[in-house]
Scaffold this active site. Structure first.
Site, PDB file in Angstrom:
ATOM      1  N   GLY A   9       0.825  -1.203   0.000  1.00 32.66           N
ATOM      2  CA  GLY A   9       0.000   0.000   0.000  1.00 32.66           C
ATOM      3  C   GLY A   9       0.857   1.250   0.000  1.00 32.66           C
ATOM      4  O   GLY A   9       0.578   2.207  -0.738  1.00 32.66           O
ATOM      5  N   HIS A  10       1.912   1.250   0.813  1.00 27.80           N
ATOM      6  CA  HIS A  10       2.841   2.384   0.804  1.00 27.80           C
ATOM      7  C   HIS A  10       3.513   2.512  -0.562  1.00 27.80           C
ATOM      8  O   HIS A  10       3.680   3.620  -1.087  1.00 27.80           O
ATOM      9  CB  HIS A  10       3.917   2.205   1.883  1.00 27.80           C
ATOM     10  CG  HIS A  10       3.391   2.237   3.282  1.00 27.80           C
ATOM     11  ND1 HIS A  10       3.365   1.126   4.093  1.00 27.80           N
ATOM     12  CD2 HIS A  10       2.877   3.253   4.015  1.00 27.80           C
ATOM     13  CE1 HIS A  10       2.860   1.453   5.264  1.00 27.80           C
ATOM     14  NE2 HIS A  10       2.552   2.736   5.251  1.00 27.80           N
ATOM     15  N   GLU A  52      -6.174   6.658   0.598  1.00 27.72           N
ATOM     16  CA  GLU A  52      -7.580   6.889   0.945  1.00 27.72           C
ATOM     17  C   GLU A  52      -8.088   5.949   2.030  1.00 27.72           C
ATOM     18  O   GLU A  52      -9.197   6.140   2.524  1.00 27.72           O
ATOM     19  CB  GLU A  52      -8.449   6.778  -0.302  1.00 27.72           C
ATOM     20  CG  GLU A  52      -8.251   7.924  -1.275  1.00 27.72           C
ATOM     21  CD  GLU A  52      -9.197   7.884  -2.467  1.00 27.72           C
ATOM     22  OE1 GLU A  52      -9.954   6.875  -2.598  1.00 27.72           O
ATOM     23  OE2 GLU A  52      -9.171   8.822  -3.280  1.00 27.72           O
ATOM     24  N   ASP A  58      -6.998   5.853   5.020  1.00 27.79           N
ATOM     25  CA  ASP A  58      -7.140   6.820   6.119  1.00 27.79           C
ATOM     26  C   ASP A  58      -7.754   8.095   5.539  1.00 27.79           C
ATOM     27  O   ASP A  58      -7.118   9.144   5.498  1.00 27.79           O
ATOM     28  CB  ASP A  58      -5.779   7.098   6.753  1.00 27.79           C
ATOM     29  CG  ASP A  58      -5.186   5.846   7.386  1.00 27.79           C
ATOM     30  OD1 ASP A  58      -5.744   5.370   8.383  1.00 27.79           O
ATOM     31  OD2 ASP A  58      -4.172   5.349   6.872  1.00 27.79           O
ATOM     32  N   GLN A  91      -7.789  11.259   7.617  1.00 28.82           N
ATOM     33  CA  GLN A  91      -6.448  11.839   7.694  1.00 28.82           C
ATOM     34  C   GLN A  91      -6.127  12.614   6.415  1.00 28.82           C
ATOM     35  O   GLN A  91      -5.545  13.705   6.469  1.00 28.82           O
ATOM     36  CB  GLN A  91      -5.412  10.743   7.908  1.00 28.82           C
ATOM     37  CG  GLN A  91      -3.975  11.234   7.886  1.00 28.82           C
ATOM     38  CD  GLN A  91      -2.981  10.126   8.176  1.00 28.82           C
ATOM     39  OE1 GLN A  91      -2.719   9.799   9.320  1.00 28.82           O
ATOM     40  NE2 GLN A  91      -2.440   9.531   7.128  1.00 28.82           N
TER      41      GLN A  91
END
Length: 282
Positions: free
Chosen positions: A36-37, A150, A152, A155
């Site tokens: 994901g990162h 998305e 978070d 955030q």
């Protein structure tokens, strides 16, 4: 890939890039890196000359000391993941003193009320801590564009508001949720799940997909009732909250208006692992 462990060495690198008018894409993380990162850095690589990552476990955004202590730390593995990806030119791994040189405290922000919704109800001061560290990192890294997932979503909205109220020269890009093969949203917390739990947790995304269908034909109270029933019947899972909210204000709604955009948000405990997810309702 260059590695910078302090602000001074990072500054020299950023200055050299600025002198040659290179565009800088940036995504801050707290480590425990996963695909994901890497999807953030892949997007940044497409749109910038230079891509910078950061790894900093920020104490001021934890309202629970035990959560801070339990947060996974494996910087050597994270560095190897970034090197193997060939997506990142530099990684910044600052000390607490680089980010908080005088005193470790979070600033107070007025994010227009979105900080009080959803996660804000359960994690007091969390978004002040997020705002504090992101503002500091933006000032140090000086990116043209910054990328946030998305998953978070709240955030992401907070960071967009931060840039506006602080008038920071950074463009914010939201990157779609990166999912495991069974649909579970990729998260650093997933490593704490057993294989059985990880497979069972796919019900979270499956529920969101059902909500995407239901919202066209039944009322929000009916949707809430169905979601509650799903997780009452799931052994080892506890639904902390489920909300349908306006994407802009993040305020919960009990009715769909045609001129607004909505998103479904869900938080589920799988034993003691807290998993969050969401979906745009189009």
């Amino acid at each position: 890939m260059q590695i910078f462990y302090d602000h001074n060495s990072l500054q020299s690198f950023i200055k050299s890039q600025r002198e040659r008018n290179a565009t800088i894409g940036f995504a801050p993380t707290m480590g425990a890196l996963h695909d994901g990162h890497l999807s953030l850095y892949a997007k940044a690589r497409q749109e910038n000359d230079i891509v910078v990552a950061s790894i900093f476990i920020n104490p001021t955004q934890f309202d629970n000391v035990k959560d801070l202590q339990k947060y996974p730390r494996n910087f050597d593995k994270d560095i190897q993941i970034l090197e193997n990806s060939s997506l990142v030119d530099a990684v910044y791994i600052p000390s607490d003193k680089d980010i908080y040189p005088e005193v470790m405290e979070r600033k107070k922000y007025d994010f227009g009320g979105i900080e009080k919704e959803m996660e804000g109800e359960f994690r007091e001061g969390h978004f002040d801590g997020v705002g504090t560290v992101v503002e500091k990192l933006f000032l140090q890294v000086q990116p043209n564009t910054a990328y946030f997932g998305e998953k978070d979503y709240q955030q992401l909205a907070i960071v967009e508001q931060l840039v506006e109220i602080r008038d920071l020269p950074v463009k914010i890009i939201g990157v779609p949720i990166f999912r495991e093969k069974n649909g579970l949203a990729m998260s650093s917390r997933n490593v704490r799940l057993s294989e059985t739990q990880r497979e069972s947790a796919k019900i979270i995304y499956e529920t969101l997909l059902m909500i995407e269908e239901w919202f066209r034909v039944i009322t929000i109270p009916e949707i809430i009732e169905r979601v509650s029933k799903i997780f009452e019947d799931e052994e080892g899972m506890v639904l902390e909250y489920f909300k349908i909210a306006d994407e802009k204000t993040l305020k919960e709604t009990d009715f769909f208006y045609k001129d607004k955009n909505y998103r479904a948000f869900i938080v589920v405990f799988v034993d003691d692992v807290r998993l969050i997810d969401n979906i745009h309702l189009s």
